[in-house]
Enzyme design. Structure first.
Site, PDB file in Angstrom:
ATOM      1  N   ASN A  63      -5.443  12.208   1.215  1.00 49.32           N
ATOM      2  CA  ASN A  63      -4.471  11.369   1.926  1.00 49.32           C
ATOM      3  C   ASN A  63      -5.253  10.550   2.958  1.00 49.32           C
ATOM      4  O   ASN A  63      -6.472  10.691   3.101  1.00 49.32           O
ATOM      5  CB  ASN A  63      -3.400  12.231   2.601  1.00 49.32           C
ATOM      6  CG  ASN A  63      -2.241  11.396   3.135  1.00 49.32           C
ATOM      7  OD1 ASN A  63      -1.689  10.565   2.419  1.00 49.32           O
ATOM      8  ND2 ASN A  63      -1.882  11.570   4.388  1.00 49.32           N
ATOM      9  N   LYS A  64      -4.547   9.687   3.659  1.00 49.76           N
ATOM     10  CA  LYS A  64      -5.181   8.777   4.625  1.00 49.76           C
ATOM     11  C   LYS A  64      -6.206   9.500   5.492  1.00 49.76           C
ATOM     12  O   LYS A  64      -5.945  10.593   5.999  1.00 49.76           O
ATOM     13  CB  LYS A  64      -4.081   8.139   5.497  1.00 49.76           C
ATOM     14  CG  LYS A  64      -4.559   7.191   6.570  1.00 49.76           C
ATOM     15  CD  LYS A  64      -5.468   6.095   6.051  1.00 49.76           C
ATOM     16  CE  LYS A  64      -4.868   5.310   4.907  1.00 49.76           C
ATOM     17  NZ  LYS A  64      -5.897   4.493   4.175  1.00 49.76           N
ATOM     18  N   ASP A  69      -2.141  10.901  -1.731  1.00 48.02           N
ATOM     19  CA  ASP A  69      -2.546   9.900  -2.722  1.00 48.02           C
ATOM     20  C   ASP A  69      -2.951  10.551  -4.039  1.00 48.02           C
ATOM     21  O   ASP A  69      -2.866   9.933  -5.101  1.00 48.02           O
ATOM     22  CB  ASP A  69      -3.679   9.038  -2.177  1.00 48.02           C
ATOM     23  CG  ASP A  69      -3.138   8.119  -1.095  1.00 48.02           C
ATOM     24  OD1 ASP A  69      -2.998   8.587   0.053  1.00 48.02           O
ATOM     25  OD2 ASP A  69      -2.807   6.962  -1.416  1.00 48.02           O
ATOM     26  N   GLN A  86      -1.647   1.910   9.913  1.00 50.52           N
ATOM     27  CA  GLN A  86      -0.368   2.025   9.190  1.00 50.52           C
ATOM     28  C   GLN A  86       0.670   2.798  10.008  1.00 50.52           C
ATOM     29  O   GLN A  86       1.875   2.567   9.866  1.00 50.52           O
ATOM     30  CB  GLN A  86      -0.575   2.742   7.849  1.00 50.52           C
ATOM     31  CG  GLN A  86      -1.362   1.946   6.817  1.00 50.52           C
ATOM     32  CD  GLN A  86      -2.846   2.272   6.853  1.00 50.52           C
ATOM     33  OE1 GLN A  86      -3.384   2.665   7.878  1.00 50.52           O
ATOM     34  NE2 GLN A  86      -3.513   2.094   5.736  1.00 50.52           N
ATOM     35  N   ARG A 101       0.875  -1.172   0.000  1.00 47.58           N
ATOM     36  CA  ARG A 101       0.000   0.000   0.000  1.00 47.58           C
ATOM     37  C   ARG A 101       0.917   1.228   0.000  1.00 47.58           C
ATOM     38  O   ARG A 101       2.130   1.113   0.113  1.00 47.58           O
ATOM     39  CB  ARG A 101      -1.014   0.003   1.161  1.00 47.58           C
ATOM     40  CG  ARG A 101      -0.647  -0.694   2.399  1.00 47.58           C
ATOM     41  CD  ARG A 101       0.534  -0.106   3.116  1.00 47.58           C
ATOM     42  NE  ARG A 101       0.347   1.322   3.328  1.00 47.58           N
ATOM     43  CZ  ARG A 101       1.312   2.199   3.497  1.00 47.58           C
ATOM     44  NH1 ARG A 101       2.601   1.816   3.470  1.00 47.58           N
ATOM     45  NH2 ARG A 101       1.078   3.481   3.672  1.00 47.58           N
ATOM     46  N   GLY A 102       0.305   2.411  -0.084  1.00 48.37           N
ATOM     47  CA  GLY A 102       1.092   3.628  -0.256  1.00 48.37           C
ATOM     48  C   GLY A 102       1.125   3.964  -1.742  1.00 48.37           C
ATOM     49  O   GLY A 102       1.415   3.090  -2.573  1.00 48.37           O
ATOM     50  N   ALA A 103       0.825   5.223  -2.076  1.00 44.31           N
ATOM     51  CA  ALA A 103       0.576   5.583  -3.475  1.00 44.31           C
ATOM     52  C   ALA A 103       1.730   5.222  -4.422  1.00 44.31           C
ATOM     53  O   ALA A 103       1.518   4.521  -5.424  1.00 44.31           O
ATOM     54  CB  ALA A 103       0.237   7.076  -3.548  1.00 44.31           C
ATOM     55  N   ARG A 141      -7.350  -0.021  -6.717  1.00 40.47           N
ATOM     56  CA  ARG A 141      -7.629   1.021  -5.721  1.00 40.47           C
ATOM     57  C   ARG A 141      -7.840   2.338  -6.470  1.00 40.47           C
ATOM     58  O   ARG A 141      -7.039   2.695  -7.334  1.00 40.47           O
ATOM     59  CB  ARG A 141      -6.475   1.144  -4.712  1.00 40.47           C
ATOM     60  CG  ARG A 141      -6.294  -0.115  -3.858  1.00 40.47           C
ATOM     61  CD  ARG A 141      -5.411   0.135  -2.653  1.00 40.47           C
ATOM     62  NE  ARG A 141      -6.096   0.897  -1.623  1.00 40.47           N
ATOM     63  CZ  ARG A 141      -5.472   1.444  -0.567  1.00 40.47           C
ATOM     64  NH1 ARG A 141      -4.160   1.319  -0.444  1.00 40.47           N
ATOM     65  NH2 ARG A 141      -6.152   2.114   0.341  1.00 40.47           N
TER      66      ARG A 141
HETATM   67  O1  MRU Z   1      -4.406   3.040   2.398  1.00 41.42           O
HETATM   68  P1  MRU Z   1      -2.943   3.280   2.235  1.00 41.42           P
HETATM   69  O2  MRU Z   1      -2.110   2.690   3.311  1.00 41.42           O
HETATM   70  O3  MRU Z   1      -2.446   2.947   0.854  1.00 41.42           O
HETATM   71  O4  MRU Z   1      -2.803   4.877   2.381  1.00 41.42           O
HETATM   72  C1  MRU Z   1      -1.534   5.426   2.259  1.00 41.42           C
HETATM   73  C2  MRU Z   1      -1.496   6.894   2.449  1.00 41.42           C
HETATM   74  O5  MRU Z   1      -2.502   7.552   2.629  1.00 41.42           O
HETATM   75  C3  MRU Z   1      -0.153   7.545   2.308  1.00 41.42           C
HETATM   76  O6  MRU Z   1      -0.043   8.653   3.143  1.00 41.42           O
HETATM   77  C4  MRU Z   1       0.026   7.995   0.854  1.00 41.42           C
HETATM   78  O7  MRU Z   1      -0.213   6.940  -0.027  1.00 41.42           O
HETATM   79  C5  MRU Z   1       1.370   8.550   0.603  1.00 41.42           C
HETATM   80  S1  MRU Z   1       2.619   7.291   0.515  1.00 41.42           S
HETATM   81  C6  MRU Z   1       4.087   8.036   0.164  1.00 41.42           C
END
Ligand code: MRU
Length: 335
Positions: free
Chosen positions: A238-239, A228, A187, A45-47, A82
């Site tokens: 973002n999250k 994201d 996370q 996970r993470g963009a 996603r």
């Molecule tokens: O649901 P996730 O864990 O994929 O969400 C991740 C985030 O919101 C991060 O802050 C974002 O992707 C930036 S990662 C460099």
């Protein structure tokens, strides 16, 4: 930096982030369907990281079947895994452009080379973001708060928000990283705190609801988060939990910085209202690590992301520089 979410060793492997910090298990990704399933399940996970995994998974698919119509279907499948992080579709478009220019026999090689280029590019972007972002903070003994995980585990390099934190640490200017736990998937607790411990970065974990107490008490010098998707007007998805942190930071006069590579900017998206927000299953909230903490079947509201409006942001940092103040003009300059 000792942490990476993925590696190519003549096949794509990813670190199963669902198991962290309890166990470190590497999974093989056997093509596009497998990649899409693992991205949706949050094994990675993470963009930026999901973009890179999708790029390598598409290369793996091209090794198995180099027919263009087949690869286009694979792209659609991966891109749908996603919806919020724009890096996913962006990375797939880059690989597909490289593949479409080649005859069938060269498509796997071209896809793999493109995925490797994206990977190296993301590592370089993280380093540049770290340097630009660290320059926003003056002095020593800095106390930085973050939310979710925008670190090495979420990227191909040292991280975006955690890239800034890592550079401050290298410079001897970081006193403490405050990591919000990031309910419901945790996370911050499971990944950011683990990543910081692995690399000897001083870290304190807090429940999301405790952030106000630290900010109100003058115990935080800056909040840095990832993104994201960033819309043309500077609104940032973002999250979930990022927006309330930004409101709190503004209330208490604490700088609020968003760090993201150019692959996270979507200038075709005019404003935050146009960003698709992923809604996830209720069991993420009803349960904590398979243990039920709510009545079985109770209705749940579980958006994975929220949108922070540009007026609450002090700056957006990309590898191209710093947008400050945040508005359509400055965003276009760093996108
Ligand atoms: O649901 P996730 O864990 O994929 O969400 C991740 C985030 O919101 C991060 O802050 C974002 O992707 C930036 S990662 C460099």
């Amino acid at each position: 930096m000792s942490v990476t979410p993925l590696r190519w060793t003549d096949r794509l492997e990813l670190l199963d982030q669902r198991l962290l910090p309890r166990a470190e298990r590497w999974l093989d990704v056997r093509g596009a369907a497998d990649g899409a399933r693992l991205i949706r399940a949050l094994a990675v996970r993470g963009a930026p990281a999901i973009g890179l995994v999708a790029a390598y998974a598409l290369a793996e698919e091209a090794r198995r079947n180099d027919d263009l119509a087949h690869l286009r279907r694979a792209v659609r499948r991966l891109a749908a895994a996603r919806p919020t992080a724009v890096n996913l579709a962006w990375a797939l478009a880059q690989v597909m452009a490289a593949v479409e220019a080649k005859p069938a026999s060269e498509r796997f090689g071209a896809a793999l080379a493109a995925a490797r280029r994206l990977h190296a590019g993301d590592a370089a972007a993280c380093r540049a973001i770290g340097e630009h972002g660290a320059g926003l903070f003056a002095g020593q003994g800095l106390r930085i708060m973050t939310h979710c995980n925008a670190g090495a585990l979420a990227t191909g390099g040292i991280g975006t928000a955690l890239g800034i934190v890592r550079v401050l640490h290298e410079q001897g200017r970081l006193a403490m990283l405050f990591s919000c736990e990031a309910r419901p998937v945790l996370q911050g607790a499971r990944l950011t705190a683990w990543e910081a411990v692995q690399d000897g970065i001083p870290v304190t974990l807090l429940a999301d609801s405790a952030a106000a107490t630290l900010l109100a008490g003058g115990r935080v010098d800056g909040v840095v988060v990832g993104a994201d998707r960033i819309a043309a007007d500077g609104a940032v998805a973002n999250k979930v939990g990022t927006y309330p942190l930004a409101v709190l930071a503004a209330r208490h006069g604490v700088p609020f910085v968003v760090a993201a590579p150019t692959s996270t900017f979507d200038l075709a998206c005019p404003s935050g209202a146009a960003i698709p927000i992923e809604q996830r299953g209720g069991d993420e909230v009803r349960r904590v690590w398979r243990c039920r903490v709510a009545p079985e079947g109770v209705d749940v509201f579980n958006p994975a992301f929220d949108v922070t409006p540009p007026e609450l942001l002090t700056a957006i940092v990309s590898e191209r520089g710093v947008a400050r103040p945040v508005n359509a003009r400055t965003v276009a300059m760093v996108a």
